[in-house]
Design a protein around this motif. Sequence first.
Motif, PDB file in Angstrom:
ATOM      1  N   ALA A 287       0.851  -1.188   0.000  1.00 51.67           N
ATOM      2  CA  ALA A 287       0.000   0.000   0.000  1.00 51.67           C
ATOM      3  C   ALA A 287       0.887   1.238   0.000  1.00 51.67           C
ATOM      4  O   ALA A 287       2.039   1.181   0.434  1.00 51.67           O
ATOM      5  CB  ALA A 287      -0.888  -0.014   1.241  1.00 51.67           C
ATOM      6  N   PRO A 288       0.348   2.363  -0.462  1.00 57.29           N
ATOM      7  CA  PRO A 288       1.120   3.606  -0.408  1.00 57.29           C
ATOM      8  C   PRO A 288       1.503   3.948   1.027  1.00 57.29           C
ATOM      9  O   PRO A 288       0.761   3.646   1.965  1.00 57.29           O
ATOM     10  CB  PRO A 288       0.161   4.655  -0.971  1.00 57.29           C
ATOM     11  CG  PRO A 288      -0.851   3.891  -1.740  1.00 57.29           C
ATOM     12  CD  PRO A 288      -0.963   2.562  -1.063  1.00 57.29           C
ATOM     13  N   ILE A 289       2.664   4.572   1.177  1.00 58.08           N
ATOM     14  CA  ILE A 289       3.191   4.942   2.494  1.00 58.08           C
ATOM     15  C   ILE A 289       3.337   6.455   2.550  1.00 58.08           C
ATOM     16  O   ILE A 289       3.912   7.064   1.640  1.00 58.08           O
ATOM     17  CB  ILE A 289       4.559   4.264   2.732  1.00 58.08           C
ATOM     18  CG1 ILE A 289       4.388   2.751   2.756  1.00 58.08           C
ATOM     19  CG2 ILE A 289       5.206   4.776   4.015  1.00 58.08           C
ATOM     20  CD1 ILE A 289       5.703   1.986   2.790  1.00 58.08           C
ATOM     21  N   LYS A 290       2.819   7.061   3.604  1.00 59.67           N
ATOM     22  CA  LYS A 290       2.994   8.498   3.824  1.00 59.67           C
ATOM     23  C   LYS A 290       4.434   8.731   4.252  1.00 59.67           C
ATOM     24  O   LYS A 290       4.944   8.064   5.154  1.00 59.67           O
ATOM     25  CB  LYS A 290       2.060   8.956   4.944  1.00 59.67           C
ATOM     26  CG  LYS A 290       1.325  10.229   4.646  1.00 59.67           C
ATOM     27  CD  LYS A 290       0.488  10.652   5.815  1.00 59.67           C
ATOM     28  CE  LYS A 290      -0.958  10.627   5.415  1.00 59.67           C
ATOM     29  NZ  LYS A 290      -1.823  11.292   6.376  1.00 59.67           N
ATOM     30  N   ALA A 291       5.087   9.683   3.589  1.00 57.62           N
ATOM     31  CA  ALA A 291       6.500   9.949   3.870  1.00 57.62           C
ATOM     32  C   ALA A 291       6.781  11.433   3.716  1.00 57.62           C
ATOM     33  O   ALA A 291       6.038  12.162   3.057  1.00 57.62           O
ATOM     34  CB  ALA A 291       7.382   9.150   2.913  1.00 57.62           C
TER      35      ALA A 291
END
Length: 136
Positions: free
Chosen positions: A96-100
């Motif tokens: 899944a996309p990761i907040k960074a």
Amino acid sequence: MAVVFAYGTLMFPRVWGEVLKGSAAKPLSARITGFARFRIRGEIYPGLARQSSAQTDGVLYRPVGASELAILDGFEGSDYQRITVLAMPTDEPCAAPIKAYAYLYLRSGKLETNLWHPEHFRRNDLDDFINAEGLS
């Protein structure tokens, strides 16, 4: 703990390790959408700029602590602003996309139209950059 998306010189473990001595962060290949990595006039490092149709490959580092973020903020300097992006890991097909966090370049007038290429930097400029920044 935070996650940092590195798209330029910090993608290289040698630079990351010198800037953040003793960092326990582990790299993970990733890509962000809506941003492009350009050359900066007169520099060997890149600037990240918003560009709706672009994708930029880089590296996610995690975990990154508050004191390490402060060091990164200082390393990037006032020409960059830490922003939040969504990064998609590229080595994990079902991830899944990761907040960074990533560093957006603020001086758009200094950006060239040419993209910055990590492989060119690794082959031609990495050693010079480390020496010029006093990282060795």
